[in-house]
Write a protein that holds these residues in place. Sequence first.
Motif, PDB file in Angstrom:
ATOM      1  N   UNK A   7       2.059  16.519 -11.791  1.00 51.55           N
ATOM      2  CA  UNK A   7       2.222  17.350 -12.991  1.00 51.55           C
ATOM      3  C   UNK A   7       3.697  17.611 -13.308  1.00 51.55           C
ATOM      4  N   UNK A   8       4.539  17.597 -12.294  1.00 48.57           N
ATOM      5  CA  UNK A   8       5.995  17.689 -12.538  1.00 48.57           C
ATOM      6  C   UNK A   8       6.614  16.460 -11.891  1.00 48.57           C
ATOM      7  N   UNK A   9       7.033  15.495 -12.732  1.00 52.72           N
ATOM      8  CA  UNK A   9       7.495  14.188 -12.233  1.00 52.72           C
ATOM      9  C   UNK A   9       8.712  14.334 -11.320  1.00 52.72           C
ATOM     10  N   UNK A  10       8.710  13.646 -10.185  1.00 56.37           N
ATOM     11  CA  UNK A  10       9.948  13.575  -9.396  1.00 56.37           C
ATOM     12  C   UNK A  10      11.075  12.977 -10.244  1.00 56.37           C
ATOM     13  N   UNK A  11      12.304  13.346  -9.924  1.00 57.63           N
ATOM     14  CA  UNK A  11      13.429  12.830 -10.717  1.00 57.63           C
ATOM     15  C   UNK A  11      13.910  11.474 -10.215  1.00 57.63           C
ATOM     16  N   UNK A  12      13.557  11.104  -8.979  1.00 52.96           N
ATOM     17  CA  UNK A  12      14.109   9.863  -8.429  1.00 52.96           C
ATOM     18  C   UNK A  12      13.162   9.243  -7.400  1.00 52.96           C
ATOM     19  N   UNK A  13      13.019   7.914  -7.484  1.00 55.06           N
ATOM     20  CA  UNK A  13      12.246   7.148  -6.490  1.00 55.06           C
ATOM     21  C   UNK A  13      13.182   6.096  -5.897  1.00 55.06           C
ATOM     22  N   UNK A  14      13.459   6.218  -4.590  1.00 52.90           N
ATOM     23  CA  UNK A  14      14.273   5.215  -3.888  1.00 52.90           C
ATOM     24  C   UNK A  14      13.318   4.373  -3.064  1.00 52.90           C
TER      25      UNK A  14
ATOM     26  N   UNK B 287       6.968   5.862 -13.046  1.00 47.60           N
ATOM     27  CA  UNK B 287       7.481   6.404 -14.308  1.00 47.60           C
ATOM     28  C   UNK B 287       8.556   7.440 -14.030  1.00 47.60           C
ATOM     29  N   UNK B 288       9.568   7.064 -13.303  1.00 47.02           N
ATOM     30  CA  UNK B 288      10.723   7.954 -13.122  1.00 47.02           C
ATOM     31  C   UNK B 288      11.907   7.061 -12.755  1.00 47.02           C
ATOM     32  N   UNK B 289      13.093   7.650 -12.675  1.00 48.16           N
ATOM     33  CA  UNK B 289      14.278   6.863 -12.313  1.00 48.16           C
ATOM     34  C   UNK B 289      14.020   6.206 -10.955  1.00 48.16           C
TER      35      UNK B 289
ATOM     36  N   UNK C  22       0.825  -1.211   0.000  1.00 45.89           N
ATOM     37  CA  UNK C  22       0.000   0.000   0.000  1.00 45.89           C
ATOM     38  C   UNK C  22       0.863   1.267   0.000  1.00 45.89           C
ATOM     39  N   UNK C  23       1.913   1.281   0.817  1.00 47.60           N
ATOM     40  CA  UNK C  23       2.770   2.481   0.868  1.00 47.60           C
ATOM     41  C   UNK C  23       3.470   2.691  -0.474  1.00 47.60           C
ATOM     42  N   UNK C  24       3.941   1.596  -1.085  1.00 46.69           N
ATOM     43  CA  UNK C  24       4.665   1.720  -2.354  1.00 46.69           C
ATOM     44  C   UNK C  24       3.708   2.174  -3.460  1.00 46.69           C
ATOM     45  N   UNK C  25       2.491   1.590  -3.458  1.00 47.23           N
ATOM     46  CA  UNK C  25       1.498   1.975  -4.475  1.00 47.23           C
ATOM     47  C   UNK C  25       1.141   3.453  -4.343  1.00 47.23           C
ATOM     48  N   UNK C  26       1.030   3.936  -3.105  1.00 46.91           N
ATOM     49  CA  UNK C  26       0.716   5.362  -2.894  1.00 46.91           C
ATOM     50  C   UNK C  26       1.830   6.241  -3.467  1.00 46.91           C
ATOM     51  N   UNK C  27       3.077   5.838  -3.270  1.00 46.75           N
ATOM     52  CA  UNK C  27       4.211   6.603  -3.824  1.00 46.75           C
ATOM     53  C   UNK C  27       4.154   6.595  -5.350  1.00 46.75           C
ATOM     54  N   UNK C  28       3.901   5.414  -5.929  1.00 45.83           N
ATOM     55  CA  UNK C  28       3.884   5.277  -7.393  1.00 45.83           C
ATOM     56  C   UNK C  28       2.746   6.120  -7.983  1.00 45.83           C
ATOM     57  N   UNK C  29       1.557   6.069  -7.365  1.00 45.23           N
ATOM     58  CA  UNK C  29       0.439   6.877  -7.860  1.00 45.23           C
ATOM     59  C   UNK C  29       0.789   8.360  -7.785  1.00 45.23           C
ATOM     60  N   UNK C  30       1.406   8.754  -6.678  1.00 44.95           N
ATOM     61  CA  UNK C  30       1.812  10.157  -6.537  1.00 44.95           C
ATOM     62  C   UNK C  30       2.775  10.550  -7.668  1.00 44.95           C
ATOM     63  N   UNK C  31       3.786   9.706  -7.885  1.00 46.78           N
ATOM     64  CA  UNK C  31       4.804  10.004  -8.913  1.00 46.78           C
ATOM     65  C   UNK C  31       4.156  10.059 -10.296  1.00 46.78           C
ATOM     66  N   UNK C  32       3.350   9.060 -10.605  1.00 44.70           N
ATOM     67  CA  UNK C  32       2.812   8.967 -11.964  1.00 44.70           C
ATOM     68  C   UNK C  32       1.753  10.022 -12.269  1.00 44.70           C
ATOM     69  N   UNK C  33       1.086  10.538 -11.217  1.00 40.29           N
ATOM     70  CA  UNK C  33       0.051  11.556 -11.454  1.00 40.29           C
ATOM     71  C   UNK C  33       0.582  12.970 -11.270  1.00 40.29           C
TER      72      UNK C  33
ATOM     73  N   UNK D 232      23.145  10.907 -11.381  1.00 40.95           N
ATOM     74  CA  UNK D 232      21.892  10.885 -12.138  1.00 40.95           C
ATOM     75  C   UNK D 232      21.618   9.634 -12.974  1.00 40.95           C
ATOM     76  N   UNK D 233      22.615   8.857 -13.362  1.00 44.46           N
ATOM     77  CA  UNK D 233      22.304   7.764 -14.294  1.00 44.46           C
ATOM     78  C   UNK D 233      22.059   6.411 -13.616  1.00 44.46           C
ATOM     79  N   UNK D 234      22.063   6.369 -12.292  1.00 47.62           N
ATOM     80  CA  UNK D 234      21.903   5.064 -11.626  1.00 47.62           C
ATOM     81  C   UNK D 234      20.435   4.675 -11.515  1.00 47.62           C
ATOM     82  N   UNK D 235      20.133   3.420 -11.820  1.00 42.08           N
ATOM     83  CA  UNK D 235      18.775   2.914 -11.581  1.00 42.08           C
ATOM     84  C   UNK D 235      18.783   1.395 -11.506  1.00 42.08           C
TER      85      UNK D 235
END
Length: 295
Positions: free
Chosen positions: A103-110, A152-154, A90-101, A212-215
């Motif tokens: 208007x300005x995508x976060x640059x990194x999700x750890x 949908x981000x690094x 649930x916590x991960x899905x909430x983060x992913x929904x936040x990132x994907x929706x 910046x290029x690590x994923x």
Amino acid sequence: LKILITGGTGFIGSKLVPSLLDKGHEVAILTRRTPKDSGHRALTYLQWNGQEMPAGIGLYEVVINLAGASIAGKRWTDEQKDRIMNSRVHATRACVNYINRSPRKPQLFLSASAVGYYGVEHEGEIDESAAAGTDFAAEVCRVWEAEAEKAHCRTIRMRIGVVLGQGGGALEQMLPIYKKYLGGKFGSGKQGFPWIHIDDIVGAMEHFLETPDLEGAFNLTGPEIVDQGSFSNALADALGTKDFFIVPGFVLKIMFGEMAVLFLGGQKARPDHLIKAGYAFKFPDLPEALADVVT
Ligand SMILES: NC(=O)c1ccc[n+]([C@@H]2O[C@H](COP(=O)([O-])OP(=O)(O)OC[C@H]3O[C@@H](n4cnc5c(N)ncnc54)[C@H](OP(=O)(O)O)[C@@H]3O)[C@@H](O)[C@H]2O)c1
């Protein structure tokens, strides 16, 4: 950077957050507890239910996902297994929904995961390409990572080892036992003990922020690969005690049920991706790491 952290109140977050603030970042912690005044201009607490972001949460450039019910806290009843799995999904899905929706995508999700991902199937040393295991802890990590991969981000999936630090984690449970000379081997003691100093967890996350290029998947483990028996010797040495005991596997299985896999099935996970990414460990060897955290 503006950084949003789930589970930032925990053992790892409590060391990570002050370090991020020292480096000039702005941090918001999502917590289920009643938010308090942080006493720091750049730190805010936001209350959530572990499942949905609060309304009007604003824009963040980095999301760090550490939330989850403790894996080793209680015996794995069906109810506890649901809590362990669902809190992470649930916590991960909430983060992913936040990132994907956003208007300005976060640059990194750890997003946190654990070396338990690899299960107990691998006897020798393994890197990030090793297959996932099949026990419950491995299944949790696999599902947890699959959710994180939908962002949908690094994205970096952090396969965290046994974190050594003061005031929490595995050592907090082990120290009283070792101080009474009751420490020792679990079963054969030949299973891996994938330790890492907490400063290197923080250091690795900051390295991900700055490079910046690590994923992808990264093992967050120390470069010195040890088995549980050698770890036990090193811990007893650091404390100036002895570790004569051998707790047979069947006793652990009676005491902990299915959860005994955490003690009997450690991984020899090498931090190959972290080393390739140019990360310089602050505590590459075990005796120095232990001397720093053991009091
Ligand atoms: N420490 C280790 O050795 C280690 C090893 C491998 C993987 N990890 C993983 O890394 C992450 C952070 O580790 P940690 O040691 O800092 O964990 P921790 O001290 O247990 O903190 C995790 C945080 O998650 C939140 N949380 C707890 N139960 C929750 C629930 N049911 N729903 C939503 N949130 C919940 C809590 O924050 P609030 O109470 O503020 O909401 C808690 O402070 C965890 O996911 C852990 O599994 C840790």
